[in-house]
Enzyme design. Sequence first.
Site, PDB file in Angstrom:
ATOM      1  NE  ARG A   1      -3.677   2.109   2.687  1.00 31.40           N
ATOM      2  CZ  ARG A   1      -3.878   2.795   3.813  1.00 31.40           C
ATOM      3  NH1 ARG A   1      -3.191   2.474   4.910  1.00 31.40           N
ATOM      4  NH2 ARG A   1      -4.727   3.792   3.848  1.00 31.40           N
TER       5      ARG A   1
ATOM      6  CG  HIS B   1      -1.200   5.375  -0.180  1.00 27.89           C
ATOM      7  ND1 HIS B   1      -1.926   6.029   0.784  1.00 27.89           N
ATOM      8  CD2 HIS B   1      -2.003   4.374  -0.633  1.00 27.89           C
ATOM      9  CE1 HIS B   1      -3.116   5.448   0.919  1.00 27.89           C
ATOM     10  NE2 HIS B   1      -3.176   4.435   0.069  1.00 27.89           N
TER      11      HIS B   1
ATOM     12  CG  ASN C   1      -0.623   8.970   2.734  1.00 26.72           C
ATOM     13  OD1 ASN C   1      -1.022   7.968   2.141  1.00 26.72           O
ATOM     14  ND2 ASN C   1      -0.107  10.011   2.108  1.00 26.72           N
TER      15      ASN C   1
ATOM     16  CG  HIS D   1      -8.344  -3.829  -1.933  1.00 27.70           C
ATOM     17  ND1 HIS D   1      -9.408  -3.011  -2.247  1.00 27.70           N
ATOM     18  CD2 HIS D   1      -7.302  -2.989  -1.658  1.00 27.70           C
ATOM     19  CE1 HIS D   1      -9.027  -1.743  -2.176  1.00 27.70           C
ATOM     20  NE2 HIS D   1      -7.755  -1.707  -1.822  1.00 27.70           N
TER      21      HIS D   1
END
Length: 328
Positions: free
Chosen positions: A66, A70, A98, A196
């Site tokens: 992740r 990001h 975040n 996911h």
Amino acid sequence: MMLPKLLSVFFLPLVCVHFLVLDGTNAQALQVGFYKSKCPSFEAIVRNTTASFISRAPSLAPALLRMHFHDCFVRGCDGSVLINTTSSNQAEKDAIPNQTLRGFHVIDAVKSAVEKQCPDLVSCADIVALVARDAVTLINGPSWSVPLGRRDGRVSRSSEALANLPPPFANITQLKASFRSKGLNDTDLAVLSGGHTIGISHCASFSNRLYNFTGRGDTDPSLDPNYIVQLKRKCSPTDATSIVEMDPGSAKIFDTSYYTIVKKRRGLFEADAALLNDNVTSAYVQQQANSSGTNFFNDFAVSMVKMGNIGVLTGNRGEIRKICSVIN
């Protein structure tokens, strides 16, 4: 993000994807094996250091994946998500999307180990990209060859994170626009959403679907009613701390079961459910829901390389940070 303790680890053959992006200023491209001549032990140092953390806390794997996403979706893959806020600037790290990122200590440990062997050579941006790959592979997920040669950015603004990171409540039009703005197509959207398949989410990220979808105390009609009952048992309307697996029953395994739950209208986020509202993304969901997973692993490798090339700095642009959280 709860993953099982690993008893054994195997590595899949590398998917060699030669996807080189030219830097507009320096006309230089990322390259697999970029540090081979100057720091031949670099990738082994990253892999071994990452493994030392994942073996003790496998839940870090989805967190590190992740983090790479990001980073790349804000200013490109330049390590800007690692920079600390200062008295004069609120950095990406402190933007609302975040604030639940984890694993910064892993990046710091890898950077420290690399600096001891090859000082002032390897960017934090490259470390983030390589750690994400190794973390996924270490939990028996796919592997891929990571083109390297990124340099670190000097700018990090929380406002840009809010503007660029697609939220969990995004609809399909917003998701497609977000990915296309980064040079990723609709298939990449469907593929990368498959990340996911591992990890967890806090109830606050989706509780509106359970209790107040349109502001009238209703539920999201796109979510399976039986699943809503299950989720309500875990998440109260004001619960901001409890966690739920994004891929129930399989959240510790990198596989295609995510697509099966999306097909059953049990995707945890509105952004998961949105994949069924487009011909391309829906077709991919249907395909993978009936697949053994081989194609997904290959597809994920290709899309991760594409994502890792978003807005990279090369040549003389940016810098090589000595400490990943602080601009030189």
